[in-house]
Scaffold this active site. Structure first.
Site, short mmCIF file in Angstrom:
data_model
loop_
_atom_site.label_atom_id
_atom_site.label_comp_id
_atom_site.label_asym_id
_atom_site.label_seq_id
_atom_site.Cartn_x
_atom_site.Cartn_y
_atom_site.Cartn_z
N ASP A 18 0.82 -1.22 0.00
CA ASP A 18 0.00 0.00 0.00
C ASP A 18 0.85 1.26 0.00
OD1 ASP A 18 -2.39 -1.45 0.06
OD2 ASP A 18 -2.39 -1.56 2.24
N ARG A 98 -1.22 1.47 16.59
CA ARG A 98 -1.72 2.58 15.76
C ARG A 98 -1.81 3.92 16.48
NH1 ARG A 98 0.16 -0.20 11.98
NH2 ARG A 98 -1.24 -1.17 10.48
N ASP A 127 -7.97 0.52 10.80
CA ASP A 127 -6.79 1.36 10.98
C ASP A 127 -6.99 2.80 10.54
OD1 ASP A 127 -5.25 -0.55 12.20
OD2 ASP A 127 -4.30 -1.25 10.36
N SER A 179 -2.18 -9.87 3.36
CA SER A 179 -2.07 -8.58 4.03
C SER A 179 -1.58 -8.87 5.44
CB SER A 179 -3.43 -7.88 4.07
OG SER A 179 -3.34 -6.68 4.80
#
Length: 407
Positions: A18, A98, A127, A179
């Site tokens: 990404d 995060r 996220d 992922s």
């Protein structure tokens, strides 16, 4: 602020698919802004190797690597351990990192005079919420760009096409492009064959598990570990004092070698989608288990039961991106107070994916062998009669009403 007005951005950069694709995409779609790549070191180890070279080669002006391991452990993981927080059995690995990364992105963006912060989280996941709530807390006026909510790329396959067309090197093939998210606490696996819940994950497939082996490949002999806690926080492993992040790191090695901490679940994402993931959390699983057993010995019933109820709310708060909130501060204060006497040593036996208690001791133990024994003790069993009569009085009165026997 229009696209042409954005001259400098800070990008949350992992070097994965990404964020690698985002750099040339920003250049093409946002009038060639300066891109400062920021990688938060949260314990992903070898994933940081070669990151600067890759970031610069794909168009970033520089890479900033922020060491956030101990911040994540001390500020988020330890309070969560004290509370016993898990989300639908998921030990919150990605969610732990995060808010700390998001805060650092905001701080760097302000320091660098950036016009926007960019992240690679999808519009389907959790996220995006976690990053953006942290950014809003520390840079409330900062513009946020989320390419997955803007671009025409519709799938991971199309992302790979874009990467190949722009000569972006990838560490995987289409067949192995799970992922993944990795930090000190865990590694997640999503996508490909895991998207069908009827498929059994091939835990023994070479390259699938990264933090350890499957229980089927674990040694035939058990491994013993002892963990010391002070006020709910781990302080020593096998008698050796060390900081919590080091304890987690060593337990990852020990637990991984014994097939500990692998779960396969379907969880409820914040946006309402059910998602299937396989998670590796070897050290964290051991710590949670050990802490829970020490609580059994040292924490009074009422506090323990209330804490177990609040743990659900605490886990939801973390999972849903609201770490930087007054509620978190209040619940963390409760967890700290509740863990005041959770001090002692827990011995565990690890064997082929299993954690087996092997003895717990504490100077603050509430366990009395004299009271619990089946042999003669100081406990007066006759006292139970009056207690039961009073405890059961509402039940008796209810029954008498049905019999119309009340005075």
């Amino acid at each position: 602020m229009g696209k042409d007005d954005i001259k400098k951005v800070v990008l949350a950069y992992s070097g994965g698919l990404d964020t690698s694709v985002i750099i040339p995409w920003l250049k093409e779609n946002y009038n060639d802004p300066e891109i400062i790549a920021v990688s938060g070191n949260v314990g992903q180890a070898d994933e940081l190797e070669g990151l600067e070279e890759k970031a610069l080669a794909t168009g970033a002006s520089k890479l900033i690597v922020a060491d956030l391991v101990d911040e994540m452990v001390e500020e988020v993981i330890i309070p969560s351990l004290k509370m016993g927080a898990n989300y639908e059995t998921y030990l919150l690995g990605t969610a732990f990192a995060r808010p700390i990364i998001g805060r650092k992105l905001a701080e760097i963006a302000l320091a660098e005079g950036a016009d926007a912060v960019v992240h690679g989280a999808t519009g389907k996941g959790n996220d995006q919420v976690r990053f953006e709530l942290a950014i809003k807390r520390f840079a409330p006026n900062m513009k946020i760009i989320a390419p997955w909510r803007e671009w025409d790329i519709k799938s991971r396959d199309e992302e790979i096409d874009y990467a190949e067309a722009h000569n972006i090197p990838l560490k995987f093939t289409r067949e192995t492009s799970y992922s993944k998210d990795k930090n000190l606490w865990h590694l997640s696996h999503e996508g490909l064959d895991l998207e069908d819940p009827s498929n059994e994950p091939d835990l023994d497939k070479p390259g699938f598990l990264e933090m350890g082996v499957s229980p089927f490949q674990a040694p035939d002999e058990p491994t013993y570990v002892t963990i010391d806690f002070e006020a709910g926080a781990p302080v020593a492993l096998d008698g050796e004092k060390m900081k919590a992040s080091k304890i987690i790191e060593k337990l990852n090695e020990i637990g991984g070698a014994n097939g500990i901490g692998i779960i396969d679940i379907i969880e409820n994402r914040l946006v309402g989608i059910k998602d299937r993931g396989v998670y590796e959390t070897p050290g964290g699983t051991i710590l949670y288990f050990a802490h829970q057993h020490l609580e059994m010995l040292t924490m009074d019933k009422d506090t323990l039961h209330v804490k177990q109820k609040l743990a659900v709310d605490y886990a939801d708060l973390i999972y849903n991106g609201k770490w930087f909130s007054p509620l978190q501060e209040a619940l963390t204060a409760f967890a700290d107070e509740a863990n005041k006497y959770v001090t002692g040593t827990v011995k565990l036996k690890l064997y082929k994916g299993n954690i087996i208690p092997a003895g717990t001791t504490s100077p603050y133990s509430l366990y009395s062998e004299n009271l619990a024994t089946f042999d003669e003790s100081d406990y007066n069993q006759k006292d139970a009669e009056g207690f039961i009569n009073l405890w059961g009085l509402p039940t008796k009165v209810h029954a008498l009403r049905e019999l119309n026997a009340l005075d």
